[in-house]
Design an enzyme around this catalytic site. Structure first.
Site, PDB file in Angstrom:
ATOM      1  N   GLU A 124     -26.035  38.444   8.188  1.00 53.68           N
ATOM      2  CA  GLU A 124     -26.600  39.283   9.911  1.00 53.68           C
ATOM      3  C   GLU A 124     -25.649  38.192  10.118  1.00 53.68           C
ATOM      4  OE1 GLU A 124     -30.820  39.653  10.363  1.00 53.68           O
ATOM      5  OE2 GLU A 124     -30.678  38.229   9.561  1.00 53.68           O
ATOM      6  N   LYS A 153     -34.044  33.501   3.856  1.00 46.65           N
ATOM      7  CA  LYS A 153     -32.882  34.086   3.785  1.00 46.65           C
ATOM      8  C   LYS A 153     -31.550  34.078   3.515  1.00 46.65           C
ATOM      9  CE  LYS A 153     -34.008  37.019   7.207  1.00 46.65           C
ATOM     10  NZ  LYS A 153     -35.545  35.903   7.615  1.00 46.65           N
ATOM     11  N   ARG A 160     -30.292  41.790   5.385  1.00 42.82           N
ATOM     12  CA  ARG A 160     -31.080  42.405   6.050  1.00 42.82           C
ATOM     13  C   ARG A 160     -30.174  44.202   5.919  1.00 42.82           C
ATOM     14  NH1 ARG A 160     -35.707  40.871   9.276  1.00 42.82           N
ATOM     15  NH2 ARG A 160     -35.554  38.596   9.680  1.00 42.82           N
TER      16      ARG A 160
END
Length: 189
Positions: free
Chosen positions: A70, A51, A142
């Site tokens: 994140e 990611k 996310r």
């Protein structure tokens, strides 16, 4: 890099209904699609699937997009609430490391804290760069839905599944192929 799949999915809820409208007074000529604000997408996938590497590739390919990673550094440096400004801030430690060392003790605490930190990032006002873009896109590594995301639920929202079984971090041809798929996906939203 572990083999797996990345998902680029559209966030389900319009965030403008959750906070004060950050677009108040913003001219519709600024390129906000259909007056709804930027397209808000999330990168989903298992731990160590790529990611962060994919997010770096998106940032390089689409510098006009706003990418929110994140907040791992926040998880690794938890500060005590209510500390005096005159005093040095008291660090409580590395919650991410604590969760990996003692999952039975720290998983729930980490899950709650990571959810709240992602929510905070996703509720921030749109950056000026995003408001100025002709086709504004906001990417989140996310989403707040990650904790309860079930693949059956993805049937009702646009999703782009990218197979990253082959390492793409150094292979330019593979990167270009992934970016073409992303570009087509975003154009079709």
């Amino acid at each position: 890099m572990a083999a797996g799949r990345l998902l680029l999915s559209r966030l389900r809820a319009p965030f403008s209904s959750m906070t004060q409208s950050p677009l108040e007074g913003a001219s519709s000529s600024r390129g906000l699609h259909a007056g709804r604000g930027p397209r808000r997408l999330s990168i989903e996938g298992n731990i160590a699937v790529g990611k962060s590497t994919f997010v770096k590739l998106l940032t390089k390919t689409y510098p006009e997009w706003h990418v929110a990673t994140e907040p791992v550094a926040t998880w690794q440096n938890i500060q005590a609430a209510g500390t005096q400004k005159a005093c040095a801030t008291h660090s409580l430690g590395n919650l991410l490391d604590m969760m990996y060392r003692e999952p039975a003790r720290w998983s729930y605490t980490f899950q709650t804290f990571s959810f709240m930190s992602r929510l905070k990032v996703q509720l921030e006002h749109f950056p000026e760069k995003l408001l100025q873009a002709k086709k504004p896109v906001q990417i989140f590594e996310r989403s707040v839905y990650s904790d309860r995301l079930h693949f059956e639920a993805l049937l009702n929202i646009p999703v782009l599944v990218l197979d990253v079984n082959n390492d793409f971090s150094e292979e330019v041809t593979r990167q270009e192929e992934l970016m073409k798929k992303v570009n087509t996906f975003v154009k079709n939203l």
